[in-house]
Write an enzyme that holds these catalytic residues in place. Structure first.
Site, PDB file in Angstrom:
ATOM      1  N   ILE A   1       0.676  -1.491   0.126  1.00 46.21           N
ATOM      2  CA  ILE A   1      -0.014   0.203  -0.090  1.00 46.21           C
ATOM      3  C   ILE A   1       0.942   1.176   0.071  1.00 46.21           C
ATOM      4  O   ILE A   1       1.816   1.439   0.980  1.00 46.21           O
ATOM      5  CB  ILE A   1      -1.113  -0.169   1.142  1.00 46.21           C
ATOM      6  CG1 ILE A   1      -1.996   1.159   1.021  1.00 46.21           C
ATOM      7  CG2 ILE A   1      -0.116   0.011   2.499  1.00 46.21           C
ATOM      8  CD1 ILE A   1      -3.285   0.957   1.462  1.00 46.21           C
TER       9      ILE A   1
ATOM     10  N   MET B   1       0.970   5.034   0.521  1.00 47.81           N
ATOM     11  CA  MET B   1       0.240   6.364   0.792  1.00 47.81           C
ATOM     12  C   MET B   1       1.568   7.269   1.255  1.00 47.81           C
ATOM     13  O   MET B   1       1.588   8.506   0.602  1.00 47.81           O
ATOM     14  CB  MET B   1      -0.247   6.001   2.551  1.00 47.81           C
ATOM     15  CG  MET B   1      -1.370   5.276   2.488  1.00 47.81           C
ATOM     16  SD  MET B   1      -2.105   5.219   4.182  1.00 47.81           S
ATOM     17  CE  MET B   1      -2.939   3.595   4.209  1.00 47.81           C
ATOM     18  N   THR B   2       2.600   6.978   1.776  1.00 46.01           N
ATOM     19  CA  THR B   2       3.652   7.797   2.169  1.00 46.01           C
ATOM     20  C   THR B   2       4.528   8.224   0.934  1.00 46.01           C
ATOM     21  O   THR B   2       4.747   7.410   0.023  1.00 46.01           O
ATOM     22  CB  THR B   2       4.584   7.201   2.983  1.00 46.01           C
ATOM     23  OG1 THR B   2       3.672   6.797   4.190  1.00 46.01           O
ATOM     24  CG2 THR B   2       5.643   8.130   3.635  1.00 46.01           C
TER      25      THR B   2
ATOM     26  N   PRO C   1       8.106  10.808  -0.362  1.00 43.05           N
ATOM     27  CA  PRO C   1       9.227  11.541   0.119  1.00 43.05           C
ATOM     28  C   PRO C   1       9.122  12.918   0.826  1.00 43.05           C
ATOM     29  O   PRO C   1       9.621  13.219   1.760  1.00 43.05           O
ATOM     30  CB  PRO C   1      10.026  11.799  -1.292  1.00 43.05           C
ATOM     31  CG  PRO C   1       9.355  10.831  -2.086  1.00 43.05           C
ATOM     32  CD  PRO C   1       8.026  10.736  -1.913  1.00 43.05           C
TER      33      PRO C   1
ATOM     34  N   GLU D   1      -5.291  -1.227  10.724  1.00 42.26           N
ATOM     35  CA  GLU D   1      -3.909  -1.249  10.852  1.00 42.26           C
ATOM     36  C   GLU D   1      -3.269  -1.169  11.972  1.00 42.26           C
ATOM     37  O   GLU D   1      -2.273  -1.723  12.540  1.00 42.26           O
ATOM     38  CB  GLU D   1      -3.759   0.000   9.590  1.00 42.26           C
ATOM     39  CG  GLU D   1      -1.989  -0.108   9.590  1.00 42.26           C
ATOM     40  CD  GLU D   1      -1.440   0.871   8.464  1.00 42.26           C
ATOM     41  OE1 GLU D   1      -2.287   1.059   7.512  1.00 42.26           O
ATOM     42  OE2 GLU D   1      -0.248   1.259   8.316  1.00 42.26           O
TER      43      GLU D   1
ATOM     44  N   ASN E   1       3.477   7.953  16.744  1.00 42.19           N
ATOM     45  CA  ASN E   1       2.963   8.187  17.899  1.00 42.19           C
ATOM     46  C   ASN E   1       2.448   9.611  18.120  1.00 42.19           C
ATOM     47  O   ASN E   1       1.410   9.676  18.870  1.00 42.19           O
ATOM     48  CB  ASN E   1       3.939   7.734  19.115  1.00 42.19           C
ATOM     49  CG  ASN E   1       3.911   6.113  19.169  1.00 42.19           C
ATOM     50  OD1 ASN E   1       3.447   5.384  18.335  1.00 42.19           O
ATOM     51  ND2 ASN E   1       4.736   5.735  20.416  1.00 42.19           N
TER      52      ASN E   1
ATOM     53  N   GLN F   1      19.724  -4.306  27.750  1.00 37.27           N
ATOM     54  CA  GLN F   1      20.647  -3.974  29.069  1.00 37.27           C
ATOM     55  C   GLN F   1      21.048  -5.345  29.887  1.00 37.27           C
ATOM     56  O   GLN F   1      22.021  -5.622  30.273  1.00 37.27           O
ATOM     57  CB  GLN F   1      19.946  -2.953  29.697  1.00 37.27           C
ATOM     58  CG  GLN F   1      20.583  -2.365  31.125  1.00 37.27           C
ATOM     59  CD  GLN F   1      21.779  -1.556  30.645  1.00 37.27           C
ATOM     60  OE1 GLN F   1      21.758  -1.043  29.293  1.00 37.27           O
ATOM     61  NE2 GLN F   1      22.933  -1.266  31.297  1.00 37.27           N
TER      62      GLN F   1
ATOM     63  N   SER G   1       3.107  11.765   7.550  1.00 39.36           N
ATOM     64  CA  SER G   1       2.195  12.272   8.558  1.00 39.36           C
ATOM     65  C   SER G   1       0.929  12.999   7.989  1.00 39.36           C
ATOM     66  O   SER G   1      -0.310  12.768   8.344  1.00 39.36           O
ATOM     67  CB  SER G   1       2.724  13.050   9.740  1.00 39.36           C
ATOM     68  OG  SER G   1       3.798  12.113  10.091  1.00 39.36           O
TER      69      SER G   1
HETATM   70  C1  FAD Z   1      10.113   0.524   7.602  1.00 39.62           C
HETATM   71  C2  FAD Z   1       8.979   1.357   7.034  1.00 39.62           C
HETATM   72  C3  FAD Z   1       7.944   0.758   6.698  1.00 39.62           C
HETATM   73  C4  FAD Z   1       7.104   1.667   6.149  1.00 39.62           C
HETATM   74  N1  FAD Z   1       5.665   1.104   5.252  1.00 39.62           N
HETATM   75  C5  FAD Z   1       4.745   1.765   4.766  1.00 39.62           C
HETATM   76  C6  FAD Z   1       3.724   1.291   4.041  1.00 39.62           C
HETATM   77  O1  FAD Z   1       3.823   0.066   3.559  1.00 39.62           O
HETATM   78  N2  FAD Z   1       3.250   2.203   3.270  1.00 39.62           N
HETATM   79  C7  FAD Z   1       2.983   3.404   3.385  1.00 39.62           C
HETATM   80  O2  FAD Z   1       2.442   4.175   3.006  1.00 39.62           O
HETATM   81  N3  FAD Z   1       4.006   4.032   4.347  1.00 39.62           N
HETATM   82  C8  FAD Z   1       4.932   3.272   4.972  1.00 39.62           C
HETATM   83  N4  FAD Z   1       5.781   3.672   5.803  1.00 39.62           N
HETATM   84  C9  FAD Z   1       5.847   5.272   6.257  1.00 39.62           C
HETATM   85  C10 FAD Z   1       5.410   5.712   7.685  1.00 39.62           C
HETATM   86  O3  FAD Z   1       3.895   5.391   7.657  1.00 39.62           O
HETATM   87  C11 FAD Z   1       5.829   7.035   7.607  1.00 39.62           C
HETATM   88  O4  FAD Z   1       7.188   6.893   7.742  1.00 39.62           O
HETATM   89  C12 FAD Z   1       5.259   7.693   8.965  1.00 39.62           C
HETATM   90  O5  FAD Z   1       3.889   8.008   8.581  1.00 39.62           O
HETATM   91  C13 FAD Z   1       5.721   9.156   9.099  1.00 39.62           C
HETATM   92  O6  FAD Z   1       5.795   9.854   8.144  1.00 39.62           O
HETATM   93  P1  FAD Z   1       7.352  10.578   7.446  1.00 39.62           P
HETATM   94  O7  FAD Z   1       8.398   9.513   7.682  1.00 39.62           O
HETATM   95  O8  FAD Z   1       7.198  11.254   6.315  1.00 39.62           O
HETATM   96  O9  FAD Z   1       7.641  11.606   8.966  1.00 39.62           O
HETATM   97  P2  FAD Z   1       6.890  13.306   8.934  1.00 39.62           P
HETATM   98  O10 FAD Z   1       5.568  13.241   8.550  1.00 39.62           O
HETATM   99  O11 FAD Z   1       7.790  14.143   8.028  1.00 39.62           O
HETATM  100  O12 FAD Z   1       7.394  13.489  10.356  1.00 39.62           O
HETATM  101  C14 FAD Z   1       8.428  13.841  10.951  1.00 39.62           C
HETATM  102  C15 FAD Z   1       8.335  13.929  12.406  1.00 39.62           C
HETATM  103  O13 FAD Z   1       7.495  14.892  12.778  1.00 39.62           O
HETATM  104  C16 FAD Z   1       6.303  14.512  13.603  1.00 39.62           C
HETATM  105  N5  FAD Z   1       5.120  15.230  13.490  1.00 39.62           N
HETATM  106  C17 FAD Z   1       4.479  15.278  12.039  1.00 39.62           C
HETATM  107  N6  FAD Z   1       3.392  15.939  12.230  1.00 39.62           N
HETATM  108  C18 FAD Z   1       3.137  16.253  13.528  1.00 39.62           C
HETATM  109  C19 FAD Z   1       2.047  16.863  14.187  1.00 39.62           C
HETATM  110  N7  FAD Z   1       1.202  17.459  13.703  1.00 39.62           N
HETATM  111  N8  FAD Z   1       2.513  17.017  15.687  1.00 39.62           N
HETATM  112  C20 FAD Z   1       3.516  16.314  16.198  1.00 39.62           C
HETATM  113  N9  FAD Z   1       4.486  15.738  15.482  1.00 39.62           N
HETATM  114  C21 FAD Z   1       4.419  15.820  14.129  1.00 39.62           C
HETATM  115  C22 FAD Z   1       6.124  12.967  13.372  1.00 39.62           C
HETATM  116  O14 FAD Z   1       5.718  12.365  14.362  1.00 39.62           O
HETATM  117  C23 FAD Z   1       7.691  12.531  13.169  1.00 39.62           C
HETATM  118  O15 FAD Z   1       8.301  12.474  14.280  1.00 39.62           O
HETATM  119  C24 FAD Z   1       6.674   2.949   6.454  1.00 39.62           C
HETATM  120  C25 FAD Z   1       7.849   3.666   7.118  1.00 39.62           C
HETATM  121  C26 FAD Z   1       8.921   2.789   7.337  1.00 39.62           C
HETATM  122  C27 FAD Z   1       9.980   3.455   8.191  1.00 39.62           C
END
Ligand code: FAD
Length: 381
Positions: free
Chosen positions: A125, A127-128, A130, A244, A368, A338, A134
């Site tokens: 799937i 969604m995410t 570059p 999920e 989280n 640890q 979030s």
């Molecule tokens: C190993 C792995 C597998 C994955 N598999 C999938 C998959 O199969 N399909 C898919 O679509 N995605 C997948 N993901 C993506 C994952 O869901 C995203 O990495 C995640 O949703 C966070 O998005 P981002 O990495 O763009 O971080 P960002 O959205 O850039 O966020 C960066 C930081 O800012 C914080 N932040 C952002 N907005 C807020 C807010 N409003 N308040 C407070 N803090 C905030 C976040 O919590 C995070 O700590 C995967 C990720 C990993 C690492």
């Protein structure tokens, strides 16, 4: 604590999952680590044993379990071996397949579901992107109307199963001016012209999961590829995300519980200053603390599983389960490392790998922080 959510049928199913693990997973675990992917035989064997179609109707080759507890059992047993098995199977069977089952047309179901159940069509799937995960409503991949079809352009990243997938459910912007109300889901077959995959991403943990970037360069789609309703993709995703997050919570607890069990055994065997390290009051209290945290988390997640079965699990309940169990797992596994001393930092030790594997659970499936945002909003803040 005695768990009451599972009956004899679930335990019999657990036995069959364990036999699959003994037969198909355990002998090849090292190969999976080296390949940084699961071979197709893993999927087809899982399909043969009816593990991939728990939510798929029988007419399409599924098991139509009609009871989320079977999925929870599958997730638990896979997570006990290594978190990546639960993640990969979860993405395929627990997260992506329901989009096809619940939103797909009859023609889409006929086209895809038999292969999904048999393991011949591997799902991912997307969604995410570059530019961000979030803020899903801000996604940039576009699907532009062209004649009676669509042209898809953009990219996705961090996609679990992405390197091997045959079919990707892709979220794309179809109405630029409408933000959340302008997103549509498409079933994109990876044989499509214009589809390509980037490198297999080099992750801190869960090496057995192939995680990849996906690129769409003028991929031509037709209306029969639209999953659900045009411009309703965001709503569809919001409806599916609680499951999920529940699956993630089930895996978090099972994984941490298993590693804690193994750590207790280690603490009994390992000695220092003439006694077992577990006998020192500090360590005994740490382990007592961890065992309590696991039991309490498990009790909450079990109630969420039952609520989901009854159709009452709210997005907020699921958010609580996801963040709490990810945090609990993180605390538990850090103590487990640890307690293993220097061995806990050696990659050949399971506890070290489990600690690395677990780190992502605070980031994915909605970080989280995003979970707390949802909970805070529900509190009227
Ligand atoms: C190993 C792995 C597998 C994955 N598999 C999938 C998959 O199969 N399909 C898919 O679509 N995605 C997948 N993901 C993506 C994952 O869901 C995203 O990495 C995640 O949703 C966070 O998005 P981002 O990495 O763009 O971080 P960002 O959205 O850039 O966020 C960066 C930081 O800012 C914080 N932040 C952002 N907005 C807020 C807010 N409003 N308040 C407070 N803090 C905030 C976040 O919590 C995070 O700590 C995967 C990720 C990993 C690492």
């Amino acid at each position: 604590m005695r768990r009451t959510i599972y009956d004899d049928d679930h335990e019999a199913f657990r036995d069959s999952v364990r036999s699959f693990i003994e037969r198909v997973v355990v002998p090849e675990q090292e190969d999976h680590l080296v390949a940084q992917a699961l071979p197709r035989s893993f999927w087809t064997e899982a399909g043969r044993q009816d593990l991939l179609g728990l939510e798929i109707p029988e007419e399409y080759g599924g098991a139509a379990a009609g009871d989320y507890r079977f999925m929870a059992v599958l997730t638990e047993e896979l997570a006990k071996v290594a978190a990546a098995y639960a993640s990969c199977v979860g993405i395929h069977a627990d997260i992506t397949a329901p989009y096809l089952v619940q939103l797909g047309t009859d023609a889409q179901k006929e086209r895809w579901l038999p292969g999904v159940a048999s393991g011949n069509i591997l799902l991912a799937i997307g969604m995410t992107e570059p530019s961000g995960g979030s803020d899903l409503a801000a996604l940039k991949t576009t699907a532009v109307r062209d004649g009676d079809g669509w042209v898809l352009n953009g990219s996705k990243t961090f996609i679990t199963n992405g390197f091997s997938a045959d079919l990707v459910v892709v979220a794309a912007r179809t109405s630029p001016e409408k933000r959340a109300k302008g997103i549509t889901l498409f079933g994109v077959e990876t044989t499509s012209v214009g589809f390509s995959r980037g490198r297999k991403l080099d992750k801190v943990g869960q090496p057995q999961a192939d995680t990849a970037e996906l690129f769409f360069d003028d991929v031509r789609l037709v209306d029969a590829d639209v999953i659900g309703e045009v411009d309703m993709g965001f709503v569809h995703m919001m409806q599916k995300l609680p499951q999920e997050r529940l699956g993630a919570a089930v895996a978090n607890v099972a994984h941490a519980k298993q590693i804690l069990l193994e750590t207790v055994a280690y603490a009994k065997e390992r000695s220092a200053f003439g006694s077992s390290i577990g006998a020192f009051q500090h360590n005994k209290f740490v382990l007592a603390d961890m065992a309590t945290r696991i039991d309490v988390a498990e009790a909450y997640v079990d109630q969420c599983v039952l609520a989901h079965n009854d159709g009452h699990l709210t997005a907020v309940d699921a958010a609580k389960a996801k963040w709490w169990t990810a945090e609990t797992q993180s605390i538990v596994l850090d103590h487990c490392v640890q307690l293993h001393g220097g061995y806990g930092f050696m990659n050949e030790y399971r506890v070290a790998r489990a600690w690395r594997d677990a780190r992502v659970t605070k980031i994915w499936a909605g970080s989280n922080e995003i979970m707390k945002e949802l909970i805070g909003r529900d509190l009227g803040l």
